[in-house]
Design an enzyme around this catalytic site. Structure first.
Site, PDB file in Angstrom:
ATOM      1  CB  ALA A  34      -0.942  -0.008   1.205  1.00  0.00           C
ATOM      2  CD  GLU A  35       1.958   1.082   3.967  1.00  0.00           C
ATOM      3  OE1 GLU A  35       1.193   0.918   4.924  1.00  0.00           O
ATOM      4  OE2 GLU A  35       2.416   0.133   3.288  1.00  0.00           O
ATOM      5  CG  ASN A  37       1.072  -0.218  -4.576  1.00  0.00           C
ATOM      6  OD1 ASN A  37       2.097  -0.704  -5.041  1.00  0.00           O
ATOM      7  ND2 ASN A  37      -0.011  -0.929  -4.342  1.00  0.00           N
ATOM      8  CE1 TYR A  89      -0.934 -10.016  -3.485  1.00  0.00           C
ATOM      9  CE2 TYR A  89       0.908  -8.756  -2.593  1.00  0.00           C
ATOM     10  CZ  TYR A  89      -0.236  -8.820  -3.365  1.00  0.00           C
ATOM     11  OH  TYR A  89      -0.693  -7.699  -4.002  1.00  0.00           O
ATOM     12  CE  LYS A 225     -10.802   4.903   0.135  1.00  0.00           C
ATOM     13  NZ  LYS A 225      -9.566   4.117  -0.090  1.00  0.00           N
ATOM     14  N   GLY A 257      -5.163  -2.294  -5.815  1.00  0.00           N
ATOM     15  CA  GLY A 257      -4.363  -1.075  -5.847  1.00  0.00           C
ATOM     16  C   GLY A 257      -5.145   0.203  -6.084  1.00  0.00           C
ATOM     17  N   GLY A 259      -7.406   1.710  -4.218  1.00  0.00           N
ATOM     18  CA  GLY A 259      -7.453   2.560  -3.032  1.00  0.00           C
ATOM     19  C   GLY A 259      -6.153   3.320  -2.821  1.00  0.00           C
ATOM     20  CG  ASP A 260      -2.689   1.116  -2.185  1.00  0.00           C
ATOM     21  OD1 ASP A 260      -3.189   1.295  -1.057  1.00  0.00           O
ATOM     22  OD2 ASP A 260      -2.263   0.010  -2.580  1.00  0.00           O
TER      23      ASP A 260
END
Length: 338
Positions: A34-35, A37, A89, A225, A257, A259-260
């Site tokens: 997440a971070e 990205n 993963y 969101k 991805g 949301g990121d």
């Protein structure tokens, strides 16, 4: 420095064809986190960005540092752990919302889970206009949680704290623990991103975006969101109106991805001091870049074209439809236009 992000990135293995993990014969290697990205997309858009993390002293760690650094991200604060591996993963090609979707994580005991206040330089973490964090990091280990609590505590040198709730139930020992921790971290932040579905799942919040604001009145800017419907921003209590912007029509390839990407687009517009409505529109446009590609990490839309789309009147925005390849086509148009 514009932005610092902190969190785990993993090597991602994407299937070369649809099917169960048991049946897929081969995978293509990518990166996901997440971070990181957010860091890569912001760096690709021209911002100065640092990513802080911990990876194994292994080939997968080499791959992550090289790939993320290739986007222009400062990786000087990524530590190598000789005793713990880099997380990886695997996932299927199906949509996350279907029963056919499978994800297999191998991150327990990873190098990133050993991050702690003792081995992260607080000056490096606080050296930007915005420090972007997520709830995923808090779930990795008690030391990671202690680190986030330290970074989000009030301090004279604290930058603007951006926090994406990123509720991942499978990472928490109990749903109650996760809900409590995520709420506390969100209350400490200045900008908070949360999905309406996440809020229902984590905190049992009903009543739409207004219900989430009732639970989290502290953040100066709360972004709720609501999937394909759109997103709502609540400004400082009593100081700014509530702003809602509908999402454009998108021909979705994969949701991973998105949301990121939304957070990165919103922060991109925030760094430029654009109005709140424009920040939401840029968030939607950057999310659309991710939604129209199968990879976890997408290139952001060409800046000039994104600005033009964000400036459309309500009718033009309401009829906008984005499909696969739209960011590449627009980048080529940017090159051709003097």
């Amino acid at each position: 420095m514009d932005v610092v992000t902190l969190g785990e990135s993993m090597v991602t293995f994407l299937p070369t064809r649809p099917g169960r993990l048991a049946d897929v014969p081969s995978f293509e290697r990518s990166i996901g986190g997440a971070e990181s990205n957010v860091a890569c997309m912001l760096a690709a858009a021209g911002h100065s960005v640092r990513w802080i993390s911990r990876v194994g002293a292994d080939g997968f760690g080499d791959h992550l540092v090289e790939r993320i650094g290739a986007y222009g991200v400062d990786v000087s604060q990524v530590h190598r752990d000789p005793d713990r591996p880099t997380g990886v993963y695997f996932r299927t090609a199906g949509e996350r919302g279907t029963d056919a979707h499978e994800v297999a994580y191998y991150r327990a005991g990873s190098a990133a889970s050993a991050m702690s206040p003792a081995d992260v330089d607080p000056t490096a973490a606080r050296s930007a206009r915005i420090l972007h964090l997520s709830g995923i990091t808090a779930a990795l280990s008690p030391d990671c949680l202690a680190l986030l609590l330290e970074l989000t505590a009030p301090a004279p040198d604290r930058p603007l704290i951006s926090f994406d709730v990123n509720h991942r139930p499978g990472l928490w020992r109990s749903s109650d623990q996760g809900a409590e921790v995520l709420r506390e971290l969100a209350r400490r932040a200045d900008i908070v991103f949360v999905g309406a579905d996440e809020a229902r799942e984590a905190w049992g919040v009903g009543g739409g975006a207004e219900g989430v604001r009732g639970l989290l009145p502290e953040p100066d800017m709360l972004v709720v969101k609501d999937g394909a419907r759109g997103a709502t921003v609540f400004g400082p209590p009593g100081c700014a109106p509530v702003t809602f912007v509908a999402a454009p029509h998108v021909d979705v390839v994969a949701t991973t991805g998105a949301g990121d990407a939304f957070a990165a687009g919103f922060l991109h517009a925030t760094l430029r001091d654009l109005p709140v409505r424009a920040r939401l529109r840029h968030g939607h446009l950057w999310a659309a870049a991710a939604l129209t590609t199968p990879a976890d990490l997408a290139a952001p839309p060409a800046p000039g074209h994104a600005d033009r789309l964000a400036a459309l009147d309500d009718t033009g925005w309401g009829t906008l439809r984005l499909g696969p390849g739209w960011t590449r086509a627009e980048a080529e148009e940017e090159v051709r236009t003097p």
